[in-house]
Design a protein around this motif. Sequence first.
Motif, PDB file in Angstrom:
ATOM      1  N   ASN A   1       0.802  -1.226   0.000  1.00 32.00           N
ATOM      2  CA  ASN A   1       0.000   0.000   0.000  1.00 32.00           C
ATOM      3  C   ASN A   1       0.834   1.274   0.000  1.00 32.00           C
ATOM      4  N   GLY A   2       2.130   1.154  -0.275  1.00 32.80           N
ATOM      5  CA  GLY A   2       2.995   2.326  -0.274  1.00 32.80           C
ATOM      6  C   GLY A   2       2.736   3.254  -1.447  1.00 32.80           C
ATOM      7  N   MET A   3       3.382   4.391  -1.408  1.00 28.51           N
ATOM      8  CA  MET A   3       3.210   5.409  -2.438  1.00 28.51           C
ATOM      9  C   MET A   3       3.578   4.875  -3.824  1.00 28.51           C
ATOM     10  N   ALA A   4       4.772   4.307  -3.951  1.00 29.46           N
ATOM     11  CA  ALA A   4       5.196   3.778  -5.245  1.00 29.46           C
ATOM     12  C   ALA A   4       4.393   2.543  -5.634  1.00 29.46           C
ATOM     13  N   ASP A   5       3.959   1.769  -4.640  1.00 32.71           N
ATOM     14  CA  ASP A   5       3.168   0.571  -4.924  1.00 32.71           C
ATOM     15  C   ASP A   5       1.892   0.913  -5.683  1.00 32.71           C
ATOM     16  N   GLN A   6       1.218   1.967  -5.247  1.00 32.50           N
ATOM     17  CA  GLN A   6      -0.037   2.353  -5.889  1.00 32.50           C
ATOM     18  C   GLN A   6       0.191   2.803  -7.333  1.00 32.50           C
ATOM     19  N   VAL A   7       1.279   3.504  -7.547  1.00 34.50           N
ATOM     20  CA  VAL A   7       1.591   3.957  -8.906  1.00 34.50           C
ATOM     21  C   VAL A   7       1.892   2.764  -9.812  1.00 34.50           C
ATOM     22  N   VAL A   8       2.662   1.812  -9.307  1.00 37.93           N
ATOM     23  CA  VAL A   8       2.993   0.632 -10.108  1.00 37.93           C
ATOM     24  C   VAL A   8       1.744  -0.180 -10.416  1.00 37.93           C
ATOM     25  N   ARG A   9       0.872  -0.366  -9.435  1.00 39.90           N
ATOM     26  CA  ARG A   9      -0.353  -1.124  -9.685  1.00 39.90           C
ATOM     27  C   ARG A   9      -1.194  -0.458 -10.776  1.00 39.90           C
ATOM     28  N   TYR A  10      -1.264   0.856 -10.766  1.00 36.53           N
ATOM     29  CA  TYR A  10      -2.005   1.581 -11.797  1.00 36.53           C
ATOM     30  C   TYR A  10      -1.396   1.319 -13.167  1.00 36.53           C
ATOM     31  N   LEU A  11      -0.076   1.399 -13.260  1.00 39.35           N
ATOM     32  CA  LEU A  11       0.598   1.197 -14.538  1.00 39.35           C
ATOM     33  C   LEU A  11       0.457  -0.246 -15.031  1.00 39.35           C
ATOM     34  N   VAL A  12       0.573  -1.198 -14.124  1.00 34.30           N
ATOM     35  CA  VAL A  12       0.424  -2.607 -14.498  1.00 34.30           C
ATOM     36  C   VAL A  12      -0.977  -2.873 -15.046  1.00 34.30           C
ATOM     37  N   SER A  13      -1.988  -2.275 -14.408  1.00 31.99           N
ATOM     38  CA  SER A  13      -3.369  -2.508 -14.847  1.00 31.99           C
ATOM     39  C   SER A  13      -3.628  -1.945 -16.235  1.00 31.99           C
ATOM     40  N   ARG A  14      -2.843  -0.949 -16.660  1.00 26.84           N
ATOM     41  CA  ARG A  14      -3.046  -0.321 -17.955  1.00 26.84           C
ATOM     42  C   ARG A  14      -2.011  -0.761 -18.997  1.00 26.84           C
ATOM     43  N   TRP A  15      -1.220  -1.732 -18.655  1.00 24.32           N
ATOM     44  CA  TRP A  15      -0.250  -2.290 -19.584  1.00 24.32           C
ATOM     45  C   TRP A  15      -0.358  -3.819 -19.563  1.00 24.32           C
ATOM     46  N   PRO A  16      -1.526  -4.354 -19.892  1.00 21.49           N
ATOM     47  CA  PRO A  16      -1.737  -5.799 -19.780  1.00 21.49           C
ATOM     48  C   PRO A  16      -0.952  -6.601 -20.808  1.00 21.49           C
ATOM     49  N   GLN A  17      -0.488  -5.950 -21.872  1.00 21.88           N
ATOM     50  CA  GLN A  17       0.247  -6.677 -22.910  1.00 21.88           C
ATOM     51  C   GLN A  17       1.633  -7.120 -22.429  1.00 21.88           C
ATOM     52  N   ALA A  18       2.125  -6.484 -21.389  1.00 24.08           N
ATOM     53  CA  ALA A  18       3.467  -6.788 -20.885  1.00 24.08           C
ATOM     54  C   ALA A  18       3.403  -7.775 -19.735  1.00 24.08           C
ATOM     55  N   GLU A  19       4.496  -8.487 -19.557  1.00 22.19           N
ATOM     56  CA  GLU A  19       4.664  -9.337 -18.383  1.00 22.19           C
ATOM     57  C   GLU A  19       5.403  -8.514 -17.331  1.00 22.19           C
ATOM     58  N   HIS A  20       4.794  -8.352 -16.183  1.00 19.17           N
ATOM     59  CA  HIS A  20       5.356  -7.507 -15.127  1.00 19.17           C
ATOM     60  C   HIS A  20       5.932  -8.378 -14.009  1.00 19.17           C
ATOM     61  N   ARG A  21       7.176  -8.112 -13.683  1.00 20.99           N
ATOM     62  CA  ARG A  21       7.841  -8.818 -12.595  1.00 20.99           C
ATOM     63  C   ARG A  21       8.263  -7.811 -11.532  1.00 20.99           C
ATOM     64  N   PHE A  22       8.449  -8.284 -10.301  1.00 23.94           N
ATOM     65  CA  PHE A  22       8.816  -7.397  -9.198  1.00 23.94           C
ATOM     66  C   PHE A  22      10.089  -7.914  -8.538  1.00 23.94           C
ATOM     67  N   LEU A  23      11.032  -7.015  -8.376  1.00 21.98           N
ATOM     68  CA  LEU A  23      12.293  -7.352  -7.728  1.00 21.98           C
ATOM     69  C   LEU A  23      12.570  -6.320  -6.635  1.00 21.98           C
ATOM     70  N   TYR A  24      12.633  -6.778  -5.411  1.00 19.12           N
ATOM     71  CA  TYR A  24      12.926  -5.881  -4.293  1.00 19.12           C
ATOM     72  C   TYR A  24      14.432  -5.797  -4.104  1.00 19.12           C
ATOM     73  N   ALA A  25      14.949  -4.576  -4.070  1.00 18.09           N
ATOM     74  CA  ALA A  25      16.397  -4.387  -4.085  1.00 18.09           C
ATOM     75  C   ALA A  25      16.780  -3.132  -3.316  1.00 18.09           C
ATOM     76  N   ASN A  26      18.021  -3.116  -2.821  1.00 12.82           N
ATOM     77  CA  ASN A  26      18.533  -1.924  -2.160  1.00 12.82           C
ATOM     78  C   ASN A  26      19.063  -0.954  -3.216  1.00 12.82           C
ATOM     79  N   PRO A  27      19.418   0.268  -2.826  1.00  9.79           N
ATOM     80  CA  PRO A  27      19.855   1.256  -3.833  1.00  9.79           C
ATOM     81  C   PRO A  27      21.039   0.801  -4.677  1.00  9.79           C
ATOM     82  N   ASN A  28      21.988   0.084  -4.069  1.00 12.79           N
ATOM     83  CA  ASN A  28      23.136  -0.390  -4.850  1.00 12.79           C
ATOM     84  C   ASN A  28      22.683  -1.246  -6.024  1.00 12.79           C
TER      85      ASN A  28
END
Length: 295
Positions: free
Chosen positions: A47-74
């Motif tokens: 439910n974070g700020m960036a999470d909501q933006v990504v969910r919106y983009l994923v819902s409007r780009w169904p042609q793509a396969e979306h993957r999630f990778l959690y990573a530190n800044p490095n």
Amino acid sequence: MWLLLTSSALIAALMLANAPARAAETITWLMSDFPPVGELIDGKPGNGMADQVVRYLVSRWPQAEHRFLYANPNRVWSQLASGQHACFANALRTPEREKLAYFRNAYLLPPPQLIVRPAVLAALPVNARGEADLAALLRVPQLRGLVVEKRSYGPAIDALLGDAASAPGLKRVAPGNYGRNILTMLALNRADYTIELDFVMTHAILQSPELASLKSVPLAGGPGLLVGGIACPRTAWGREAIRHLDRLLASPEGAAVLSQAQMRWISKDATQRYGAAMKEFFRQLETPQVQEYRR
């Protein structure tokens, strides 16, 4: 002749039918487990700020396969610098980062503040307005600072933090969770100060009330509002990806999603102080930002 043409056409049709399907576009979303900016829930954006933006983009780009990778800044900036087919949804814009990535603006954030243990307040170098002099503070070896390696705190602050020789008491850490435990380390007297955004501090106190003992001190020099957004690698793929994301966001609906994702976490004080600038910022995001991607 007719039989020859028919046979050729038949062979071509069979070859086309047996050819592998064209792979869908794949995009890896680089995410941070750093509430309330990003929140990891069951391996997916919460439910974070960036999470909501990504969910919106994923819902409007169904042609793509979306993957999630959690990573530190490095890891985030290593992936972007190497041209991976990945985008980062909550990147602060800096001149150095713009050499590595294309950006689509999405956030306008209040200036970061110095967070300190109460016991060291009297030792802070401050000006007549009670603002902390960060350059002078970094030169005090007895005061233990703690920041996240490769995380940006805004261009002006990054420039000061980058001079390691002038910061004998500063330690840089590379945690996997963007440093969400640093405030707890201050409360436990494992460090004396850090730099953080006010809404991150507010959220942390809601989760751990004992952190309310920490003090926020404004930084001298007025680091100003921070512009953040979505970053994709500065490659041909990254340019096309950021253009597509721009088209998905460039509408009153898209701008409203960006505004709501951010403003729900911004404090009343920050809203009163910067609300007008933020409103104008999101109004401008209703239209495509095509000038950003011509280079």
